[in-house]
Design an enzyme around this catalytic site. Sequence first.
Site, PDB file in Angstrom:
ATOM      1  N   LYS A  40     -11.905 -13.029   4.149  1.00 48.83           N
ATOM      2  CA  LYS A  40     -10.847 -11.439   4.128  1.00 48.83           C
ATOM      3  C   LYS A  40     -10.900 -11.590   3.515  1.00 48.83           C
ATOM      4  O   LYS A  40      -9.905 -11.604   2.353  1.00 48.83           O
ATOM      5  CB  LYS A  40     -10.157 -12.226   5.068  1.00 48.83           C
ATOM      6  CG  LYS A  40     -10.814 -12.349   6.336  1.00 48.83           C
ATOM      7  CD  LYS A  40     -10.411 -11.510   7.857  1.00 48.83           C
ATOM      8  CE  LYS A  40     -10.044 -10.638   8.195  1.00 48.83           C
ATOM      9  NZ  LYS A  40      -9.164  -9.896   9.343  1.00 48.83           N
ATOM     10  N   LYS A  74      21.934  10.095   8.383  1.00 51.06           N
ATOM     11  CA  LYS A  74      21.833   9.861   7.536  1.00 51.06           C
ATOM     12  C   LYS A  74      20.784   8.138   7.783  1.00 51.06           C
ATOM     13  O   LYS A  74      20.559   8.596   6.801  1.00 51.06           O
ATOM     14  CB  LYS A  74      23.534   9.227   6.561  1.00 51.06           C
ATOM     15  CG  LYS A  74      24.562  10.396   6.652  1.00 51.06           C
ATOM     16  CD  LYS A  74      25.789   9.529   5.919  1.00 51.06           C
ATOM     17  CE  LYS A  74      26.739  10.547   6.698  1.00 51.06           C
ATOM     18  NZ  LYS A  74      26.667  11.170   7.491  1.00 51.06           N
ATOM     19  N   GLU A 121      -2.798   0.119   4.960  1.00 53.11           N
ATOM     20  CA  GLU A 121      -2.377  -0.101   6.439  1.00 53.11           C
ATOM     21  C   GLU A 121      -1.105  -0.220   6.694  1.00 53.11           C
ATOM     22  O   GLU A 121      -0.894   0.428   7.891  1.00 53.11           O
ATOM     23  CB  GLU A 121      -2.718  -1.728   7.035  1.00 53.11           C
ATOM     24  CG  GLU A 121      -4.054  -1.913   7.427  1.00 53.11           C
ATOM     25  CD  GLU A 121      -3.847  -3.328   7.592  1.00 53.11           C
ATOM     26  OE1 GLU A 121      -4.829  -3.643   8.853  1.00 53.11           O
ATOM     27  OE2 GLU A 121      -4.257  -4.343   6.895  1.00 53.11           O
ATOM     28  N   HIS A 127     -16.025  13.971  14.885  1.00 53.90           N
ATOM     29  CA  HIS A 127     -15.968  13.518  15.778  1.00 53.90           C
ATOM     30  C   HIS A 127     -16.289  11.780  15.481  1.00 53.90           C
ATOM     31  O   HIS A 127     -16.778  11.235  16.103  1.00 53.90           O
ATOM     32  CB  HIS A 127     -17.223  13.322  16.726  1.00 53.90           C
ATOM     33  CG  HIS A 127     -16.761  15.196  17.006  1.00 53.90           C
ATOM     34  ND1 HIS A 127     -16.280  15.389  18.320  1.00 53.90           N
ATOM     35  CD2 HIS A 127     -17.417  16.157  16.455  1.00 53.90           C
ATOM     36  CE1 HIS A 127     -16.117  16.938  18.737  1.00 53.90           C
ATOM     37  NE2 HIS A 127     -17.020  17.167  17.010  1.00 53.90           N
ATOM     38  N   SER A 157      -6.156 -13.930   4.010  1.00 61.84           N
ATOM     39  CA  SER A 157      -6.061 -14.697   5.310  1.00 61.84           C
ATOM     40  C   SER A 157      -5.068 -15.230   4.682  1.00 61.84           C
ATOM     41  O   SER A 157      -5.893 -16.300   4.527  1.00 61.84           O
ATOM     42  CB  SER A 157      -7.427 -14.404   6.146  1.00 61.84           C
ATOM     43  OG  SER A 157      -6.891 -15.249   7.513  1.00 61.84           O
TER      44      SER A 157
HETATM   45  N1  ARG Z   1      31.310   9.367   8.259  1.00 60.91           N
HETATM   46  C1  ARG Z   1      31.670  10.964   9.020  1.00 60.91           C
HETATM   47  C2  ARG Z   1      30.199  11.591   9.151  1.00 60.91           C
HETATM   48  O1  ARG Z   1      29.616  10.391   8.006  1.00 60.91           O
HETATM   49  C3  ARG Z   1      32.167  11.735   7.582  1.00 60.91           C
HETATM   50  C4  ARG Z   1      32.847  12.498   8.273  1.00 60.91           C
HETATM   51  C5  ARG Z   1      33.877  12.459   9.468  1.00 60.91           C
HETATM   52  N2  ARG Z   1      34.475  13.534   9.727  1.00 60.91           N
HETATM   53  C6  ARG Z   1      35.297  13.458  10.841  1.00 60.91           C
HETATM   54  N3  ARG Z   1      35.768  14.739  11.423  1.00 60.91           N
HETATM   55  N4  ARG Z   1      35.600  11.965  11.585  1.00 60.91           N
HETATM   56  O2  ARG Z   1      29.804  12.288   9.825  1.00 60.91           O
END
Ligand code: ARG
Length: 465
Positions: A284, A326, A291, A157, A278
């Site tokens: 500081k 991605k 952080e 705590h 700072s």
């Molecule tokens: N750039 C696409 C992705 O990252 C690749 C696959 C694309 N496939 C499609 N049927 N358009 O998902």
Amino acid sequence: MSKKPWDGRFSEMTERSVEQFTSSIDVDKRLFSYDIDGSIAHCKMLAKMSIIKADEADVLIQGLGAIKREIDRGEFVFEDSLEDIHMHIEDRLTEHAGKAAQKLHTARSRNDQVALDVRMYLKDEVLNITKGLQELRRVIVKLAKDNTDIILPGYTHMQRGQPVLFAHHLMAYNEMFSRDAERLSDSLKRIDVMPLGSAALAGTTYPINREYTAELLNFSKVSGNSMDSVADRDFIIEFQAIASICMMHLSRISEELVIWSSSEFDFIELPDSFATGSSIMPQKKNPDVPELVRGKTGRVYGNLINVLTMMKALPLTYNRDMQEDKEPLFDTVGVLKACIGIYIEMLPRIQVNKDIMLKAASEGFLNATDFADYLVSKGMSFREAHDCAGKAVSFAIENKKELHELTLKELKGFSKTVKKEIFDLLTPEQMIERRKALGGTASENVKAAIKKAEKELAKRKKSKR
Ligand code: ARG
């Protein structure tokens, strides 16, 4: 606007704005070397199975190698109209390999290709991150080993609870990062699955040899269902979840470093070279590194929720939504590696204020539990002893003293069983040494834990895992 592989079906050119909107090249270009290695393996397999001719495969493989060198040298031109890394490489290959380039895409689709590329990328990065975590553990274990005589208060705590060895506290983080590394290694089983040959979604009519492609690309397994192969992003979500847990651990040590380095605590001092000042307050020294690690944790959690939400309720199989997987993946990999890396550098250089830690562990009735335990050893039930010790604490507070500063006579007032020996038991050192039960903070336990971790980590270094 440029020529597209699907022009045959379309009567209009793609709008420029649509090309820009749908392009992912800025993000997925970093997969180029995996895309090329995957294509080379695919080529070899097609030739082996006599789906293309050996001399065609040679031309393709040479062309792919040349493209890799062009990208490496920064000479390759990326443009939105070619959408993604797969189309960029295939397009450029036409310039290197002529008509043969048009055969590269036989028996595959970008749907299985992108799944392959990301799996290859993540296999590498999971290994890199695991190695980083083992290095971080080495740093933590060494810091613990070099400081086995330092005592600080352990908290619950955020209130002082019982004294512990600083090394015991550090070794708790060794446990956390060891679990993270274990989770990563375990997840490899599910990443290390080769999807190529699933084609668009239903598999392919060509007599391909997927096991051979897997062997060439060093995959342990071939995926079993073509639809799942192109629709599955579990392995990314699992990685994001593991990364989130690891960042949560990093955020906890960060928070402790921030608190400990405050003038209220003053338990540690961060190296000047890892802090900033700072622009207005000359006194500081700010703990920016911890952080920022704490702050970046939010980004990684966000990335997990991002991919989970993006995948939610998507019908089988591939949907373009999945292109969005991605950016958060690369972001998490980058953040996690950076945070682990900076702590590997910084932790060995923190300065520990041993006396201040010990003083904090010696004040504030951290020995109340041990007083109660003593009464239990004299035959009292724990509940009764707890009540008795509570009264003693209350009495001591009123008299502005610590428990061990009360006289024997005063202590006897709470229980007649108390003898002089009690004073030996109420020091932080004794409280620590008496916690010998497995996993407790007694120095023999902590030293054994350090030894065990050192042995394990040395073995890993040898086997490069
Ligand atoms: N750039 C696409 C992705 O990252 C690749 C696959 C694309 N496939 C499609 N049927 N358009 O998902």
